[in-house]
Scaffold this motif. Sequence first.
Motif, PDB file in Angstrom:
ATOM      1  N   TYR A  29       0.828  -1.202   0.000  1.00  0.00           N
ATOM      2  CA  TYR A  29       0.000   0.000   0.000  1.00  0.00           C
ATOM      3  C   TYR A  29       0.863   1.253   0.000  1.00  0.00           C
ATOM      4  O   TYR A  29       1.941   1.283   0.580  1.00  0.00           O
ATOM      5  N   LYS A  30       0.349   2.297  -0.661  1.00  0.00           N
ATOM      6  CA  LYS A  30       1.079   3.548  -0.808  1.00  0.00           C
ATOM      7  C   LYS A  30       0.782   4.469   0.364  1.00  0.00           C
ATOM      8  O   LYS A  30      -0.381   4.755   0.650  1.00  0.00           O
ATOM      9  N   ILE A  31       1.826   4.950   1.002  1.00  0.00           N
ATOM     10  CA  ILE A  31       1.701   5.905   2.096  1.00  0.00           C
ATOM     11  C   ILE A  31       2.567   7.102   1.756  1.00  0.00           C
ATOM     12  O   ILE A  31       3.669   6.960   1.233  1.00  0.00           O
ATOM     13  N   GLN A  32       2.062   8.289   2.058  1.00  0.00           N
ATOM     14  CA  GLN A  32       2.861   9.499   1.947  1.00  0.00           C
ATOM     15  C   GLN A  32       2.846  10.206   3.290  1.00  0.00           C
ATOM     16  O   GLN A  32       1.806  10.290   3.943  1.00  0.00           O
ATOM     17  N   ILE A  33       4.017  10.676   3.681  1.00  0.00           N
ATOM     18  CA  ILE A  33       4.160  11.490   4.883  1.00  0.00           C
ATOM     19  C   ILE A  33       4.672  12.835   4.407  1.00  0.00           C
ATOM     20  O   ILE A  33       5.761  12.919   3.846  1.00  0.00           O
ATOM     21  N   ALA A  34       3.852  13.872   4.589  1.00  0.00           N
ATOM     22  CA  ALA A  34       4.198  15.220   4.124  1.00  0.00           C
ATOM     23  C   ALA A  34       4.655  15.193   2.662  1.00  0.00           C
ATOM     24  O   ALA A  34       5.701  15.719   2.304  1.00  0.00           O
ATOM     25  N   SER A  35       3.860  14.547   1.821  1.00  0.00           N
ATOM     26  CA  SER A  35       4.090  14.436   0.375  1.00  0.00           C
ATOM     27  C   SER A  35       5.332  13.642  -0.006  1.00  0.00           C
ATOM     28  O   SER A  35       5.762  13.675  -1.153  1.00  0.00           O
ATOM     29  N   VAL A  36       5.932  12.931   0.936  1.00  0.00           N
ATOM     30  CA  VAL A  36       7.088  12.080   0.654  1.00  0.00           C
ATOM     31  C   VAL A  36       6.610  10.626   0.631  1.00  0.00           C
ATOM     32  O   VAL A  36       5.996  10.158   1.588  1.00  0.00           O
ATOM     33  N   ASP A  37       6.864   9.930  -0.483  1.00  0.00           N
ATOM     34  CA  ASP A  37       6.461   8.530  -0.600  1.00  0.00           C
ATOM     35  C   ASP A  37       7.232   7.649   0.368  1.00  0.00           C
ATOM     36  O   ASP A  37       8.452   7.763   0.490  1.00  0.00           O
ATOM     37  N   VAL A  38       6.501   6.765   1.045  1.00  0.00           N
ATOM     38  CA  VAL A  38       7.102   5.805   1.966  1.00  0.00           C
ATOM     39  C   VAL A  38       6.652   4.414   1.554  1.00  0.00           C
ATOM     40  O   VAL A  38       5.456   4.132   1.531  1.00  0.00           O
ATOM     41  N   GLU A  39       7.609   3.570   1.194  1.00  0.00           N
ATOM     42  CA  GLU A  39       7.313   2.179   0.922  1.00  0.00           C
ATOM     43  C   GLU A  39       7.805   1.381   2.124  1.00  0.00           C
ATOM     44  O   GLU A  39       9.013   1.212   2.317  1.00  0.00           O
ATOM     45  N   VAL A  40       6.836   0.945   2.933  1.00  0.00           N
ATOM     46  CA  VAL A  40       7.194   0.173   4.120  1.00  0.00           C
ATOM     47  C   VAL A  40       7.967  -1.060   3.664  1.00  0.00           C
ATOM     48  O   VAL A  40       7.594  -1.747   2.730  1.00  0.00           O
ATOM     49  N   GLY A  41       9.086  -1.295   4.327  1.00  0.00           N
ATOM     50  CA  GLY A  41       9.947  -2.418   3.967  1.00  0.00           C
ATOM     51  C   GLY A  41      11.016  -2.057   2.949  1.00  0.00           C
ATOM     52  O   GLY A  41      11.874  -2.868   2.633  1.00  0.00           O
ATOM     53  N   LYS A  42      10.985  -0.811   2.425  1.00  0.00           N
ATOM     54  CA  LYS A  42      11.971  -0.388   1.428  1.00  0.00           C
ATOM     55  C   LYS A  42      12.560   0.993   1.724  1.00  0.00           C
ATOM     56  O   LYS A  42      13.746   1.208   1.533  1.00  0.00           O
ATOM     57  N   THR A  43      11.722   1.932   2.149  1.00  0.00           N
ATOM     58  CA  THR A  43      12.165   3.309   2.358  1.00  0.00           C
ATOM     59  C   THR A  43      12.994   3.427   3.627  1.00  0.00           C
ATOM     60  O   THR A  43      12.656   2.861   4.658  1.00  0.00           O
ATOM     61  N   LYS A  44      14.080   4.197   3.531  1.00  0.00           N
ATOM     62  CA  LYS A  44      14.962   4.407   4.682  1.00  0.00           C
ATOM     63  C   LYS A  44      14.503   5.600   5.520  1.00  0.00           C
ATOM     64  O   LYS A  44      13.855   6.514   5.014  1.00  0.00           O
ATOM     65  N   ALA A  45      14.869   5.584   6.783  1.00  0.00           N
ATOM     66  CA  ALA A  45      14.486   6.641   7.717  1.00  0.00           C
ATOM     67  C   ALA A  45      15.054   7.998   7.330  1.00  0.00           C
ATOM     68  O   ALA A  45      14.589   9.024   7.825  1.00  0.00           O
TER      69      ALA A  45
END
Length: 175
Positions: A29-45
């Motif tokens: 599922y696609k999540i954005q935090i403050a217009s920044v794409d977050v791919e759970v399991g892939k995106t770094k902190a």
Amino acid sequence: MKHFFKVFLFITLSFSLVACSSNSADKLYKIQIASVDVEVGKTKAEIFRDCNYTLDADLDQTLQGNSYYRNVSILDENGDSVGWVNLYSKEETVLTDAIIAEVYVLHPSADFTFEGVKTADITLEKAKELLPGAKSSEDSVWSPIGDYCTHLTFDTNGKLTDLEHYKYYKVDYSK
């Protein structure tokens, strides 16, 4: 009667296996935090260095290999927590290089989107549309798919109260 029960059990298990092995097992599922794409399991902190929110942690500290850094608050510009993340790393690394393993939205009015919809606009009915085939009750919708799980909870008026989306990593805590 025993034969009927065995046939019934076989058919039930067959349908369960087909459902678990469908194409939806790969759904992220696609999540954005403050217009920044977050791919759970892939995106770094490290994305929190470039968005309107910060993490309540020293992102330069070291995370041991094959471990989680749990319940790191996502803070708004006032220092208020709007949610949290769990970070995971297979190897020893600094937190900025750790993977976001879970996003938990505590205040749906914050600048978050789920599947392109602002979390403030997600109702129970909308959640059922966004997660086709998900399980639901009168106050929640959840979708366990492979190593991923998504859970949305609603108040008595059908308004979103929290959203959780995570990827499960097996961690050996005996070390």
